[in-house]
Design a protein around this motif. Structure first.
Motif: not given
Length: 178
Positions: A105-116
């Motif tokens: 939609g807005d070209n925002a940079e996405m990521c996944v934050l996870e517990l290591v």
């Protein structure tokens, strides 16, 4: 200039930012990973890692301090019972950010934050890669005599006369086409 301004306000008021980070932290603790934008993930990492460190010491004071940030009884119970036991030996760096691309939609940079400690796939691949085969380099070094003898033995087995015959037929076909 941005002298001394370390916090990312994320385009929100202080109360909205505090509520958003609290909800994201509770979701991260309950689900072990959360998908969000990179800016929010970096802000959440600074918010949640001190809470994870405080959860290693299971006292009434540390539970009350963490609850003041999370405001969620289920995530508090999960943090102190299961997560704290898994991260007990880790001296920090409890989260990992994996970039996944850009939002449509807005070209925002996405990521996944996870517990290591909860990503079993990465734990198994890094464990086998570190203990497994020797890493290759870009340019090859000197080969041993066993490595040079093996390709030389395999080379005569290839049929050499067929290659010129195939090129001769292709030349004849091009002459017929003209």
């Amino acid at each position: 200039m941005r002298h001394g301004k370390k916090i990312n306000h994320l385009g929100r008021t202080a109360s909205h930012r505090k509520a958003m980070l609290s909800n994201l932290a509770a979701s991260l603790i309950l689900h072990k990973r959360v998908s969000t934008t990179v800016a929010k993930a970096k802000a959440l990492r600074k918010y949640v890692e001190p809470l994870l460190t405080k959860a290693k010491n299971d006292t009434t004071h540390s539970r009350r301090t963490v609850f003041a940030y999370l405001q969620n009884k289920e995530s508090l119970k999960e943090l102190f019972d299961e997560v704290a036991a898994k991260i007990a030996n880790r001296p920090g760096g409890y989260t990992r950010i994996l970039k996944t691309g850009y939002r449509l939609g807005d070209n925002a940079e996405m990521c996944v934050l996870e517990l290591v400690d909860y990503n079993e796939d990465m734990l198994t691949t890094t464990g086998t890669a570190a203990a497994g085969a020797k890493k290759s380099r870009r340019r090859g070094g000197k080969k041993t005599s066993a490595e040079t003898a093996a390709p030389a033995a395999a080379a005569p087995a290839a049929p050499a006369p067929e290659a010129p015959a195939a090129t001769e037929t292709s030349k004849d076909e091009t002459n017929d086409a003209q």
